[in-house]
Design a protein around this motif. Structure first.
Motif, short mmCIF file in Angstrom:
data_model
loop_
_atom_site.label_atom_id
_atom_site.label_comp_id
_atom_site.label_asym_id
_atom_site.label_seq_id
_atom_site.Cartn_x
_atom_site.Cartn_y
_atom_site.Cartn_z
N TYR A 41 0.81 -1.22 0.00
CA TYR A 41 0.00 0.00 0.00
C TYR A 41 0.84 1.27 0.00
O TYR A 41 0.31 2.37 0.04
N TYR A 42 2.16 1.09 -0.04
CA TYR A 42 3.08 2.22 -0.13
C TYR A 42 3.48 2.45 -1.58
O TYR A 42 3.49 1.52 -2.39
N LEU A 43 3.82 3.69 -1.90
CA LEU A 43 4.49 3.95 -3.16
C LEU A 43 5.85 3.27 -3.13
O LEU A 43 6.48 3.18 -2.07
N ASP A 44 6.33 2.79 -4.27
CA ASP A 44 7.56 2.01 -4.32
C ASP A 44 8.74 2.75 -3.69
O ASP A 44 9.58 2.13 -3.03
N ALA A 45 8.81 4.05 -3.85
CA ALA A 45 9.95 4.82 -3.35
C ALA A 45 9.98 4.86 -1.82
O ALA A 45 11.02 5.16 -1.23
N ASP A 53 6.56 1.18 12.79
CA ASP A 53 5.29 1.52 13.44
C ASP A 53 5.09 3.02 13.39
O ASP A 53 5.06 3.70 14.43
N LEU A 54 4.94 3.54 12.18
CA LEU A 54 4.79 4.97 11.97
C LEU A 54 3.70 5.22 10.93
O LEU A 54 3.46 4.40 10.04
N ALA A 55 3.05 6.37 11.05
CA ALA A 55 2.13 6.80 10.00
C ALA A 55 2.92 7.23 8.78
O ALA A 55 4.12 7.52 8.87
N TRP A 56 2.24 7.25 7.64
CA TRP A 56 2.90 7.67 6.38
C TRP A 56 1.92 8.49 5.56
O TRP A 56 0.74 8.17 5.48
N LYS A 57 2.43 9.56 4.97
CA LYS A 57 1.60 10.44 4.17
C LYS A 57 2.39 10.93 2.97
O LYS A 57 3.56 11.29 3.08
N ASN A 58 1.73 10.90 1.81
CA ASN A 58 2.32 11.44 0.59
C ASN A 58 1.19 12.06 -0.22
O ASN A 58 0.36 11.35 -0.78
N GLY A 59 1.13 13.39 -0.24
CA GLY A 59 0.00 14.05 -0.87
C GLY A 59 -1.28 13.72 -0.12
O GLY A 59 -1.36 13.85 1.10
N ASN A 60 -2.29 13.24 -0.84
CA ASN A 60 -3.55 12.85 -0.21
C ASN A 60 -3.53 11.42 0.32
O ASN A 60 -4.44 11.01 1.04
N ILE A 61 -2.49 10.66 -0.04
CA ILE A 61 -2.41 9.26 0.40
C ILE A 61 -1.89 9.21 1.83
O ILE A 61 -0.87 9.83 2.15
N HIS A 62 -2.59 8.48 2.68
CA HIS A 62 -2.20 8.43 4.10
C HIS A 62 -2.48 7.06 4.68
O HIS A 62 -3.49 6.42 4.37
N GLY A 90 -9.49 6.05 2.70
CA GLY A 90 -8.10 6.16 2.28
C GLY A 90 -7.67 5.11 1.28
O GLY A 90 -8.35 4.84 0.28
N THR A 91 -6.54 4.48 1.54
CA THR A 91 -5.94 3.51 0.61
C THR A 91 -6.72 2.20 0.53
O THR A 91 -6.44 1.37 -0.33
N GLY A 92 -7.65 1.98 1.44
CA GLY A 92 -8.39 0.72 1.47
C GLY A 92 -7.71 -0.39 2.25
O GLY A 92 -8.23 -1.51 2.31
N TYR A 93 -6.57 -0.09 2.87
CA TYR A 93 -5.82 -1.10 3.63
C TYR A 93 -6.68 -1.69 4.76
O TYR A 93 -6.84 -2.91 4.87
N LEU A 94 -7.28 -0.82 5.57
CA LEU A 94 -8.12 -1.30 6.67
C LEU A 94 -9.37 -1.98 6.14
O LEU A 94 -9.76 -3.06 6.63
#
Length: 363
Positions: A41-45, A53-62, A90-94
């Motif tokens: 669910y992360y961008l490849d980079a 165990d951290l939150a991640w945000k890139n633009g609107n993706i969180h 969001g990303t649909g992960y949950l």
């Protein structure tokens, strides 16, 4: 928020840490977390950060921190056949992890403000269904996402057994969220920097329990000028009955899965022992991590949650060097077999029907 457990090297390592720190406490939640690789669910980079165990945000993706999602999954007390609404999906992960628990007769809906995030979530969902072998271990309730502001849901919308809101809720919006919940249902949302579990015990009766100190960005409220027309209400997806074709696929896959050997796909292949000892961790409270723009600002507190062994760490290079010289034949690697897929492919059926039973999977 995050940083409550030590970083993992892969998804299984992350889940081991969450279990050790008692954020994951039930088999149901553990199975859902192991089935879906957070890194997908992360961008490849940014994938190297996926198992921290951290939150991640890139633009609107969180993505929230793993410890948050595990507490949410535990607090929702999910069961097969329930209806679920994810506000800020969001990303649909949950939502995808929830779908593995609800099964084919549940309801799995999400509302997300940003259209590009919904498209991202649909791409990730499609990849999981078509490529992940773990998908075949479960009966799945596929999420349905709509674009819209979750504070503008139509007043005549149906109610849900379980609801999660992934943004900070102000007190004056608390009752708005509660109205969407069925009697006997559970709502989990952040209120006043506390992740809160609310159970509806009657028409006007509620029980609340604080779960975890958190820091979430607040719900976005649309600002409109004088005389500006209010946007259309958000229409939640309809609750529909599955078609006979879909029910047949569910039943056939369930029957084939039940015929698999006892020690089948529910048991993972043995993992190759790690070359270095992972630092042990104890559950502890850490001050929140706050996003300011695109910057993650940590506010740490002193903790004695990790047991360091300098002697073990000093031997790491030698151990790794020895590992490089060791013959790989000394380690027995057992490849997992997708038994359900093999059984479907062996059926005397037309290829298009086999493809349908496999959800048109690519591997």
């Amino acid at each position: 928020m995050g940083g409550a457990v030590s970083a993992g090297e892969d998804n299984d390592d992350l889940i081991d840490n969450l279990k050790e720190a008692q954020y994951i406490r039930t088999d149901m939640v553990e199975q859902a977390f192991r089935a879906i690789d957070r890194g997908d669910y992360y961008l490849d980079a940014y994938r190297d950060s996926a198992y921290k165990d951290l939150a991640w945000k890139n633009g609107n993706i969180h993505l929230s921190a793993p410890c948050i999602y595990s507490e949410v999954m535990e607090a929702l007390k999910l069961q097969p056949g329930l209806s679920f609404l994810n506000l800020g999906s969001g990303t649909g992960y949950l939502s995808t992890m929830v779908g593995l628990t609800l099964g084919p007769y549940g309801v799995n809906h999400g509302v997300e403000l940003h259209r590009d995030v919904v498209e991202y979530a649909l791409d990730k969902l499609d990849y999981f269904i078509k490529n992940s072998d773990s998908f075949d271990k479960f009966e799945f309730c596929e999420p349905v996402f709509v674009v819209g502001n979750c504070l503008e849901i139509a007043t005549d919308s149906h109610q849900y057994d379980r609801i999660y809101c992934g943004a900070g809720v102000q007190k004056d919006h608390e009752n708005y969220m509660k109205v969407l919940l069925k009697i006997g249902g559970i709502l989990v949302m952040p209120i006043d920097d506390q992740l809160t579990q609310i159970t509806r015990t009657g028409q006007s009766n509620w029980e609340s329990k604080n779960i975890l100190a958190v820091s979430f960005a607040p719900l976005v409220q649309q600002s409109r000028g004088d005389g500006e027309k209010a946007p259309d209400s958000v229409q939640l997806p309809p609750v529909t009955v599955r078609s006979l074709q879909e029910l047949s696929r569910v039943y056939i896959r369930r029957t084939l899965r039940s015929l698999a050997p006892d020690d089948d796909q529910d048991k993972s292949a043995p993992r190759v022992p790690q070359k270095r000892k992972r630092r042990r961790c104890r559950r502890r409270r850490i001050n929140t991590y706050v996003f300011v723009g695109n910057q993650l600002i940590p506010q740490m507190v002193d903790s004695e949650g990790e047991d360091h062994n300098e002697e073990e760490h000093s031997k790491e290079p030698e151990e790794e060097a020895e590992g490089e010289e060791r013959d790989i034949g000394d380690i027995e690697i057992i490849k997992q077999v997708n038994l359900l897929r093999d059984q479907i492919l062996a059926l005397p059926l037309p290829e298009p029907l086999k493809a349908y039973l496999l959800y048109f999977r690519e591997k």
